[in-house]
Design an enzyme around this catalytic site. Structure first.
Site, PDB file in Angstrom:
ATOM      1  N   GLU A   1       0.841  -1.199   0.000  1.00 15.42           N
ATOM      2  CA  GLU A   1       0.000   0.000   0.000  1.00 15.42           C
ATOM      3  C   GLU A   1       0.881   1.255   0.000  1.00 15.42           C
ATOM      4  O   GLU A   1       1.652   1.487   0.924  1.00 15.42           O
ATOM      5  CB  GLU A   1      -0.868  -0.037   1.270  1.00 15.42           C
ATOM      6  CG  GLU A   1      -1.605   1.250   1.557  1.00 15.42           C
ATOM      7  CD  GLU A   1      -2.348   1.196   2.903  1.00 15.42           C
ATOM      8  OE1 GLU A   1      -2.293   0.147   3.571  1.00 15.42           O
ATOM      9  OE2 GLU A   1      -2.978   2.203   3.261  1.00 15.42           O
TER      10      GLU A   1
ATOM     11  N   ASP B   1      -1.137  -1.185   5.708  1.00 16.19           N
ATOM     12  CA  ASP B   1      -0.971  -0.618   7.045  1.00 16.19           C
ATOM     13  C   ASP B   1      -1.862  -1.333   8.053  1.00 16.19           C
ATOM     14  O   ASP B   1      -2.923  -1.840   7.706  1.00 16.19           O
ATOM     15  CB  ASP B   1      -1.360   0.873   7.026  1.00 16.19           C
ATOM     16  CG  ASP B   1      -0.310   1.711   6.299  1.00 16.19           C
ATOM     17  OD1 ASP B   1       0.798   1.188   6.087  1.00 16.19           O
ATOM     18  OD2 ASP B   1      -0.624   2.869   5.959  1.00 16.19           O
TER      19      ASP B   1
ATOM     20  N   ASP C   1      -4.005  -0.372  10.014  1.00 13.91           N
ATOM     21  CA  ASP C   1      -5.087   0.493  10.493  1.00 13.91           C
ATOM     22  C   ASP C   1      -6.344   0.216   9.664  1.00 13.91           C
ATOM     23  O   ASP C   1      -6.345  -0.671   8.813  1.00 13.91           O
ATOM     24  CB  ASP C   1      -4.682   1.973  10.398  1.00 13.91           C
ATOM     25  CG  ASP C   1      -4.365   2.382   8.955  1.00 13.91           C
ATOM     26  OD1 ASP C   1      -4.620   1.580   8.025  1.00 13.91           O
ATOM     27  OD2 ASP C   1      -3.857   3.495   8.761  1.00 13.91           O
TER      28      ASP C   1
ATOM     29  N   ASP D   1      -7.893   1.926   7.337  1.00 12.55           N
ATOM     30  CA  ASP D   1      -7.736   2.126   5.892  1.00 12.55           C
ATOM     31  C   ASP D   1      -6.997   0.958   5.247  1.00 12.55           C
ATOM     32  O   ASP D   1      -7.357   0.485   4.177  1.00 12.55           O
ATOM     33  CB  ASP D   1      -6.934   3.402   5.619  1.00 12.55           C
ATOM     34  CG  ASP D   1      -7.862   4.576   5.352  1.00 12.55           C
ATOM     35  OD1 ASP D   1      -9.100   4.352   5.369  1.00 12.55           O
ATOM     36  OD2 ASP D   1      -7.357   5.690   5.137  1.00 12.55           O
TER      37      ASP D   1
END
Ligand code: 1YM
Length: 652
Positions: free
Chosen positions: A437, A515, A517, A519
């Site tokens: 990403e 990541d 998280d 997102d």
């Protein structure tokens, strides 16, 4: 199926010896989580059989705090009379001897899944205790076993409530055998299976009660709509092309080696605005992930009926591509269920049905009933043909777009996507590709990698949601084209010319690195959806992985080495252990915040990294999960992503 049963018609083949010594030989799924659940499934299946035979209409499953489960039904009650051949009560024989069950007589067979009749005694052998209560002829009886041995022979313990009959089996899987199952029965898994059974039995009321929490959880499944309601449950209202699923149901009696045999066929079918296809197939209530003869029979009849219908009603425009079988399947949600005498499967796992008679039965029932239904509902017929015609047009457009992608021969380096930092190895078996990403993390990964066998493909921003686009549009997306070209094996999809060839895959480890998280989870889900819909053999082959970047780096006291932590719980543990002490905490908000060396040690070094392999255990769950994740309802999606972000294994 309702052959009268006398206690002495039960065949006894073998004693229980050995089950406790070699449990894995007797339980599909061994002594792990799957085998553990199989015990409960087996007892439930006996109750379901009694319901399918028309003698019970309610089944209850209760999960208790001590790790035990109880299953009850309001059927005839397990036979308690003395079996002449054994000189023992039938119920004792059923729970203590392998292969004691009526299932081996051709005229009385078991319909639902289970362990083919060896089940009840295997469950007993592998339980610390098993107790069966039977209400029959106004009397309540009980028998109790411990580790397979009778400790209380069958005896009367009172009167049965007036007019009531039935069975209740309580048991606790032996922790000494199921050592690796610390968490007991999985609520979600049981709930899903019972709901599925409620649809497949069409009207049996099935109750699940979980007593393991401060508040009792109770679910009641009563699905009188059968497989048609099942198909409807897979599709939200606004996605349907018509409001109610088409329901097809009939039985066919054939001559099987001189004996009549009845095959029951049920199909629920609904067309959606979507592009994927969800087809669930069941034989005797067992899910068949890879379909088989019933699926083939369905597809043959379905395509034939629709082709004929389109032609007879002049519904296709001249000069346009004629829909293929796959075009007719675009966007369908379909549940196919057959019940037959002697189901044959390709493997122990029963993923594929083999009986040829199932194919001809489904084919003839679907052919006749669907033809009639379309005649009666011309509006639905027109809608279905229009959908297929639009799929055919999209397929044509996709073919043109794909030709563009194909022209780039992925095996020649200069034709590979510009952003790909390829590895030196040409051997797919040792090569890996990290799909990363963002460009900045991609940069760190390129510097940190072992270039001999690790390739890096950075993706910019969010990729296209493939659940909401057709193949033509998908293949125009730059990020997706880069992935297809790098992997080098094409894509699956509707249309005969769309195909994915596992043999051409350039890396046997395809690792999604996003990541840690929300997102990142979202991007990961988009990628998983893409692989699931368009490169599914990659998942089946076990080539798809998810990288686990750490959330925190901590240095305790004067330690030089940083210790990496992968979830909140690990951090709390460290904080607790070193309370008040001198701890330096670094929180990694994204992959980009790690330097190349940190990224290598924590996430990319084969010696120290943790990869999750993506597997698909359950088609229904996989489809539901993607539908839920990619759908419009935000709250359940958030919750799911957050709950599952750090699971040790991702079961889709
Ligand atoms: C909670 C689990 O096992 N119910 C149950 C089992 C049986 C019967 C009824 C039954 C079946 C038949 C005749 C028949 C079983 N019978 C046998 C055996 N619930 C649960 N309810 N009478 C009663 O199949 O003809 C095994 S299980 F072996 F006797 F057939």
């Amino acid at each position: 199926m309702t052959t009268a049963y006398t206690a002495d018609s039960i065949k006894v083949l073998k004693g229980l010896d050995g089950v406790r010594m070699r449990p894995a030989m007797y339980v599909q799924g061994g002594t792990g989580v799957d085998g553990y659940h199989q015990l409960l499934t087996e007892i439930i299946d006996n109750a379901v059989d009694e319901a399918l035979a028309g003698h019970a209409d309610e089944i209850e499953v209760v999960l208790e705090k001590d790790g035990s489960a109880a299953v009850s039904d309001n059927g005839r009650g397990i036979p308690v009379g003395i079996m002449a051949s054994e000189g023992k009560p039938a119920i004792e024989v059923i729970f203590t001897q392998l292969h004691a069950g009526g299932k081996f007589d051709s005229e009385s067979y078991k319909v639902s899944g289970g362990l083919h009749g060896v089940g009840s005694s295997v469950v007993n052998a592998l339980s610390t205790y098993l107790q069966a209560d039977v209400w029959q002829n106004g009397i309540k009886h009980r028998i109790r076993f411990e580790r397979g041995e009778v400790v209380e022979p069958v005896h009367e313990i009172g009167a049965a409530p007036k007019g009531h009959s039935g069975s209740k089996v309580s048991f606790r899987p032996d922790p000494a055998i199921f050592k690796d199952v610390p968490d007991g029965f999985d609520h979600a898994r049981m709930k899903r299976r019972l709901k599925e059974l409620a649809y497949l039995t069409g009207g049996v009321k099935i109750i699940l009660e979980d007593h393991r929490h401060t508040e009792v959880r109770r679910d009641v499944f009563h699905e009188t709509g059968g497989v048609a309601a099942f198909a409807e449950s897979l599709v939200r209202d606004e996605k349907r092309l018509y409001p109610e699923a088409i329901r097809i149901g009939d039985s066919v009696t054939i001559d099987q080696d001189g004996k009549p045999e009845t095959i029951e066929v049920e199909v629920g079918l609904l067309h959606t605005h979507g592009y994927g296809q969800t087809i669930l197939t069941y034989a005797n209530l067992i899910t068949n992930r890879d379909g088989g003869t019933h699926l083939t029979g369905f597809k043959t009849a379905y395509t034939r009926v629709l082709n004929t219908y389109a032609k007879n009603k002049n519904l296709l425009k001249k000069g346009e591509a004629t829909p293929t079988g796959d075009d007719y399947l675009e966007g369908i949600a379909c549940v196919i269920s057959v019940k037959l005498g002697d189901p044959q499967f390709e493997s122990q796992a029963k993923v594929k049905l083999l009986n040829p008679e199932a194919q001809s039965a489904v084919q003839s029932v679907v052919y006749e009933r669907l033809t009639e239904l379309l005649e009666e509902n011309p509006k639905t017929g027109k809608t279905i043909i229009e959908k297929a015609a639009s799929a055919a047009r999209a397929r044509e457009a996709a073919r043109k777009a794909r030709d563009l992608v194909r022209r780039a021969n992925p095996l020649e380096n200069d034709e590979l996507p510009g952003k790909l930092a390829d590895c030196q190895s040409q051997d797919p078996a040792v090569s890996e590709i990290y799909i990363v990403e963002g460009d900045s993390a991609g940069g760190s990964a390129k510097q940190g990698r072992e270039r001999r066998f690790q390739a890096i493909l950075p993706l910019r921003g969010k990729i296209l949601n493939v659940e909401k686009a057709n193949l033509g549009k998908i293949l125009k997306n730059a990020e997706i084209r880069a992935m297809i070209a790098a992997i080098g094996a094409g894509v699956e999809g509707t249309g005969d010319d769309a195909h994915f060839d596992l043999a051409d895959v350039r890396y046997h480890r395809i690792i999604i690195m996003t990541d840690a998280d929300v997102d990142g989870s979202h991007i990961r889900t988009l990628l998983l959806t893409f692989f699931y819909r368009y490169m599914r053999p990659l998942i089946d082959a076990g080539y798809l992985y998810i990288a686990q970047p750490p959330l925190y780096g901590v240095k305790i006291g004067r330690q030089k080495e940083m210790q990496y932590l992968f979830d909140e719980a690990a951090l709390q543990k460290v904080l607790k252990e070193h309370r008040g002490k001198n701890i330096e905490i670094q929180r990694f908000k994204g992959l980009g915040e790690m330097n190349p060396e940190q990224l290598w040690t924590t996430t990319m070094d084969p010696e120290s990294r943790v990869l999750l392999r993506v597997t698909i255990d359950d088609m229904l769950e996989a489809s539901e999960t993607f539908e839920m994740l990619m759908g419009t309802e935000v709250p359940p999606r958030r919750e799911f992503i957050e709950d599952n972000a750090h699971k040790a294994r991702l079961d889709l």
